[in-house]
Design a protein around this motif. Structure first.
Motif, PDB file in Angstrom:
ATOM      1  N   ALA A 506       0.815  -1.224   0.000  1.00  0.00           N
ATOM      2  CA  ALA A 506       0.000   0.000   0.000  1.00  0.00           C
ATOM      3  C   ALA A 506       0.846   1.271   0.000  1.00  0.00           C
ATOM      4  O   ALA A 506       0.347   2.351  -0.315  1.00  0.00           O
ATOM      5  CB  ALA A 506      -0.928   0.001   1.215  1.00  0.00           C
ATOM      6  N   ALA A 507       2.103   1.154   0.349  1.00  0.00           N
ATOM      7  CA  ALA A 507       2.978   2.328   0.400  1.00  0.00           C
ATOM      8  C   ALA A 507       3.308   2.824  -1.009  1.00  0.00           C
ATOM      9  O   ALA A 507       3.249   2.078  -1.987  1.00  0.00           O
ATOM     10  CB  ALA A 507       4.275   1.984   1.133  1.00  0.00           C
ATOM     11  N   TYR A 508       3.662   4.093  -1.098  1.00  0.00           N
ATOM     12  CA  TYR A 508       4.202   4.617  -2.356  1.00  0.00           C
ATOM     13  C   TYR A 508       5.602   4.037  -2.555  1.00  0.00           C
ATOM     14  O   TYR A 508       6.395   3.951  -1.614  1.00  0.00           O
ATOM     15  CB  TYR A 508       4.275   6.133  -2.321  1.00  0.00           C
ATOM     16  CG  TYR A 508       2.930   6.816  -2.346  1.00  0.00           C
ATOM     17  CD1 TYR A 508       2.167   6.861  -3.509  1.00  0.00           C
ATOM     18  CD2 TYR A 508       2.417   7.418  -1.193  1.00  0.00           C
ATOM     19  CE1 TYR A 508       0.937   7.493  -3.531  1.00  0.00           C
ATOM     20  CE2 TYR A 508       1.176   8.051  -1.206  1.00  0.00           C
ATOM     21  CZ  TYR A 508       0.435   8.084  -2.384  1.00  0.00           C
ATOM     22  OH  TYR A 508      -0.786   8.704  -2.394  1.00  0.00           O
ATOM     23  N   LYS A 509       5.916   3.648  -3.792  1.00  0.00           N
ATOM     24  CA  LYS A 509       7.207   3.053  -4.106  1.00  0.00           C
ATOM     25  C   LYS A 509       8.218   4.139  -4.482  1.00  0.00           C
ATOM     26  O   LYS A 509       7.858   5.240  -4.897  1.00  0.00           O
ATOM     27  CB  LYS A 509       7.072   2.068  -5.265  1.00  0.00           C
ATOM     28  CG  LYS A 509       5.984   1.023  -5.072  1.00  0.00           C
ATOM     29  CD  LYS A 509       6.234   0.168  -3.831  1.00  0.00           C
ATOM     30  CE  LYS A 509       5.198  -0.937  -3.687  1.00  0.00           C
ATOM     31  NZ  LYS A 509       3.850  -0.436  -3.350  1.00  0.00           N
ATOM     32  N   SER A 510       9.463   3.805  -4.332  1.00  0.00           N
ATOM     33  CA  SER A 510      10.516   4.727  -4.744  1.00  0.00           C
ATOM     34  C   SER A 510      10.413   4.974  -6.241  1.00  0.00           C
ATOM     35  O   SER A 510      10.324   4.038  -7.037  1.00  0.00           O
ATOM     36  CB  SER A 510      11.890   4.136  -4.403  1.00  0.00           C
ATOM     37  OG  SER A 510      12.918   4.994  -4.820  1.00  0.00           O
ATOM     38  N   GLY A 511      10.370   6.238  -6.633  1.00  0.00           N
ATOM     39  CA  GLY A 511      10.240   6.595  -8.035  1.00  0.00           C
ATOM     40  C   GLY A 511       8.805   6.759  -8.498  1.00  0.00           C
ATOM     41  O   GLY A 511       8.566   7.286  -9.593  1.00  0.00           O
ATOM     42  N   GLU A 512       7.859   6.296  -7.697  1.00  0.00           N
ATOM     43  CA  GLU A 512       6.448   6.449  -8.057  1.00  0.00           C
ATOM     44  C   GLU A 512       6.014   7.896  -7.846  1.00  0.00           C
ATOM     45  O   GLU A 512       6.281   8.487  -6.806  1.00  0.00           O
ATOM     46  CB  GLU A 512       5.585   5.514  -7.190  1.00  0.00           C
ATOM     47  CG  GLU A 512       4.096   5.620  -7.468  1.00  0.00           C
ATOM     48  CD  GLU A 512       3.264   4.697  -6.592  1.00  0.00           C
ATOM     49  OE1 GLU A 512       2.029   4.698  -6.752  1.00  0.00           O
ATOM     50  OE2 GLU A 512       3.854   3.995  -5.740  1.00  0.00           O
ATOM     51  N   GLY A 528       9.965  15.165  -1.332  1.00  0.00           N
ATOM     52  CA  GLY A 528       9.653  13.752  -1.106  1.00  0.00           C
ATOM     53  C   GLY A 528       8.684  13.183  -2.113  1.00  0.00           C
ATOM     54  O   GLY A 528       8.158  12.082  -1.922  1.00  0.00           O
ATOM     55  N   LEU A 529       8.459  13.890  -3.214  1.00  0.00           N
ATOM     56  CA  LEU A 529       7.431  13.510  -4.176  1.00  0.00           C
ATOM     57  C   LEU A 529       7.681  12.137  -4.787  1.00  0.00           C
ATOM     58  O   LEU A 529       6.736  11.428  -5.129  1.00  0.00           O
ATOM     59  CB  LEU A 529       7.353  14.569  -5.282  1.00  0.00           C
ATOM     60  CG  LEU A 529       6.140  14.512  -6.221  1.00  0.00           C
ATOM     61  CD1 LEU A 529       4.840  14.626  -5.447  1.00  0.00           C
ATOM     62  CD2 LEU A 529       6.234  15.607  -7.275  1.00  0.00           C
ATOM     63  N   TYR A 530       8.943  11.726  -4.915  1.00  0.00           N
ATOM     64  CA  TYR A 530       9.260  10.443  -5.539  1.00  0.00           C
ATOM     65  C   TYR A 530       9.820   9.432  -4.536  1.00  0.00           C
ATOM     66  O   TYR A 530      10.272   8.360  -4.926  1.00  0.00           O
ATOM     67  CB  TYR A 530      10.277  10.654  -6.667  1.00  0.00           C
ATOM     68  CG  TYR A 530       9.782  11.558  -7.764  1.00  0.00           C
ATOM     69  CD1 TYR A 530       8.996  11.060  -8.799  1.00  0.00           C
ATOM     70  CD2 TYR A 530      10.080  12.918  -7.757  1.00  0.00           C
ATOM     71  CE1 TYR A 530       8.539  11.898  -9.819  1.00  0.00           C
ATOM     72  CE2 TYR A 530       9.616  13.762  -8.760  1.00  0.00           C
ATOM     73  CZ  TYR A 530       8.852  13.245  -9.778  1.00  0.00           C
ATOM     74  OH  TYR A 530       8.382  14.069 -10.774  1.00  0.00           O
TER      75      TYR A 530
END
Length: 622
Positions: A506-512, A528-530
């Motif tokens: 469920a977490a945002y992935k690195s680069g997403e 921290g957007l990516y």
């Protein structure tokens, strides 16, 4: 108890059979008629009977049906503007009674499936043109489905008739209700057999047939449900929770399934058909000859977006029947908005302009409108002069923008409770080039649209019989069953590991790329957007120990919101009344302890002979 059937009407399938004509979806069939019971003594007859039982599973999503039983009258779902079932099922009004037609339709459908199954099981040993291995596998499917139907029935009705043998020779009317404990014994016995008999694969070549692991998942859930009881009497055993963990763990560790990398993929209409996360789903098709009532769930979570400026109904954005909606608490409090991607991925927050004639223009001044709807002399905003009279947006631009932000300006009835906050909200709305709809302005017409059921593959925007598959079991729930079982056994560290498998996804992935709201609504830092949010999403044993059951209920809702299991979850955990009173103001005044069971349908009671006492025939309170 005698072999029993309800009436000849429930056995029309004996006179009209279906024959498989497709190997992709075994529910695509043609009809033949004029056959006798001897047909069941052939492989073709048994295959037709098995397939006929599977088709009864489609009833759940073929109209305003199972979502009324599972999403109304709960904590984190409120009713929409339309629908004839919300007073009975959401408000627990006097219309929740034994004459409610939906209850009988549910009862009739599931017993029709059970009777089909029992008849097939009665004839199966007589079939000569099937190997014993083939017979055993078909018996496993039939017993899996029988357990499936009884599990749904017992959760809603409690003590019910238990019919386990086929009967094609007599009409019997002396149905006696069996205690809940006896129903669970039968369910689990069927699932144990199915678990051993069904193929050890993730998906059969004829997609939609049950496998060993579908039986394992359902068995884990049945053990958890029986074993969760504290005050209720479900025949719970001291080993139930341990067994729930054992079977859930077996599914997880089978190597046949894996979580999709992106939460959004779990409800992608095409991906979910062959997803490694799907354990069991009910098949639908775009072929109108074989789709029956279709899957109509795409209708019920859609707001009246076509009434907003710059918008009209279209196929991609859905048809608005506005039956159910997420609550303000669900939108604003239940999720970690900066780190949990599910809140933004499961809803459609933006509607795109598709009607040029109703695109609004900028006014020269915007004034505060008071709670009586009167425009005051309090000037909120004067746009730059060069904008005045020009269209706010163009076709294809954002026309309406829902945001999960609560200004604290209004209560749940949309009454203003803080004028200063209401003024700030109206100012932000006035400055927006689109229709901005914060949570305060959600109504039973306007709310974010749940994407899990949307069906853009219908032939036109008014078509109702959708072809989206009904995913009834997926691996994320198996992880949460394992987690709850482990936690109930006191192993909160193990529980946290299972929970984190779901939360890590469920977490945002690195680069997403995070959605724009991450900055504009949630206050995220652009630096921290990516970045990955995985570490922030993980929980420890200490995080979940204090109020474990409530944590699990919330996590199940975060992961499986709108997937038609909420009412059953609240009843299973004996929290229905407390949580409804806390979170559902429409239902709070009426709900009583006896509402944890539905009334036995009067149409069933009326056909009983000899007539039982009301105490024998009906649930308490009805």
């Amino acid at each position: 108890m005698k072999n029993k059937k309800y009436s000849i009407n429930h056995f029309l399938f004996i006179l009209t059979f279906t024959v498989v004509i497709s190997c992709d979806s075994f529910l695509e069939e043609k009809v033949i008629s004029g056959v006798s019971y001897d047909f069941f003594e052939t492989k073709t007859g048994i295959e037709s009977a098995v397939n006929g039982a599977y088709t009864t599973m489609r009833w759940y999503v073929g109209g305003e049906r199972y979502y009324c039983l599972t999403e109304y009258g709960v904590d984190y779902v409120w009713e929409g503007a339309d629908g004839g079932k919300k007073d009975a099922f959401n408000k627990y009004s006097v219309q929740m009674n034994s004459g409610e037609s939906l209850l009988y339709e549910f009862w009739e459908n599931n017993y029709k499936g059970i009777n089909r199954i029992n008849t097939a099981l009665m004839y199966l040993p007589k079939v000569q043109d099937m190997t014993e291995e083939e017979k055993r596998e078909r018996e496993g499917e039939l017993r899996f489905m029988r357990a499936y139907f009884y599990f749904d029935l017992v959760q809603h009705f409690g003590p019910i008739p238990l019919i386990m043998e086929g009967n094609v020779s007599e009409i019997v009317t002396d149905f006696q209700r069996v205690p809940v404990a006896g129903i669970y014994e039968a369910i689990l016995a069927d699932l144990v057999f199915a678990y051993d008999a069904l193929p050890d694969i993730s998906q059969q070549s004829q997609r939609g047939r049950a496998t060993k692991w579908a039986a394992g998942h359902l068995m884990a859930k049945a053990y958890l449900t029986r074993g969760s009881a504290v005050k209720d009497q479900r025949g719970q055993q001291t080993t139930d929770i341990q067994n729930a963990l054992m079977y859930a763990k077996a599914v997880i560790e089978s190597g046949k399934f894996s979580l999709e990398e992106d939460y959004e993929s779990t409800f992608d209409m095409q991906l979910q058909k062959n997803s490694r996360e799907t354990i069991f789903g009910i098949e639908f098709t775009q072929d109108v000859l074989f789709n029956g009532d279709g899957n109509r769930m795409h209708l019920y979570w859609v707001p009246t977006y076509e009434n907003l400026p710059g918008l009209q109904r279209d196929l991609l954005q859905g048809r608005a029947w506005k039956r159910v909606r997420p609550t303000p608490y669900f939108q604003t409090q239940l999720f970690d908005h900066l780190n949990d991607s599910r809140i933004y991925k499961m809803f459609k927050w933006v509607f795109w302009a598709n009607r040029e004639s109703s695109i609004p223009v900028w006014n020269d001044k915007y004034y505060y409108v008071d709670e009586e709807g009167r425009t005051t002399s309090d000037l909120l905003y004067a746009p730059p002069i060069e904008l005045v009279g020009k269209k706010k947006f163009a076709l294809g631009d954002t026309a309406a923008y829902f945001i999960p932000k609560d200004y604290g300006a209004k209560d749940y009835t949309n009454k203003v409770i803080d004028v200063a906050k209401d003024r700030q909200m109206q100012l932000d709305i006035a400055r927006s080039r689109y229709t901005l709809i914060p949570v305060d302005n959600n109504t039973n017409h306007f709310f974010p649209c749940l994407l899990k059921w949307i069906d853009p593959e219908r032939p036109d925007m008014n078509y109702e019989q959708g072809s989206r598959n009904f995913i009834r079991m997926r691996l994320a729930e198996t992880y949460l069953i394992a987690a709850e079982a482990a936690g109930r056994m006191g192993n909160t560290e193990i529980a946290a590991e299972y929970i984190n498998a779901v939360r890590r996804r469920a977490a945002y992935k690195s680069g997403e790329v995070k959605p724009g709201q991450w900055i504009t609504v949630e206050g995220g830092n652009e630096s921290g957007l990516y970045n990955s949010t995985e570490e922030a999403m993980l929980v420890t044993a200490d995080d979940i120990s204090a109020n474990f059951v409530n944590f699990m209920l919330d996590e199940r809702c975060r992961e499986m919101f709108g997937e038609m299991n909420r009412w059953e979850d609240l009843v299973r955990t004996e929290t229905l009344v407390d949580r409804v009173k806390q979170f559902n103001p429409d239902a709070a005044a009426n709900i009583k302890e006896y509402h944890k069971l539905r009334p036995i349908p009067q149409q069933h009671i009326d056909r009983l002979s000899p007539k039982p006492s009301i105490e024998e025939a009906q649930n308490e309170g009805y």
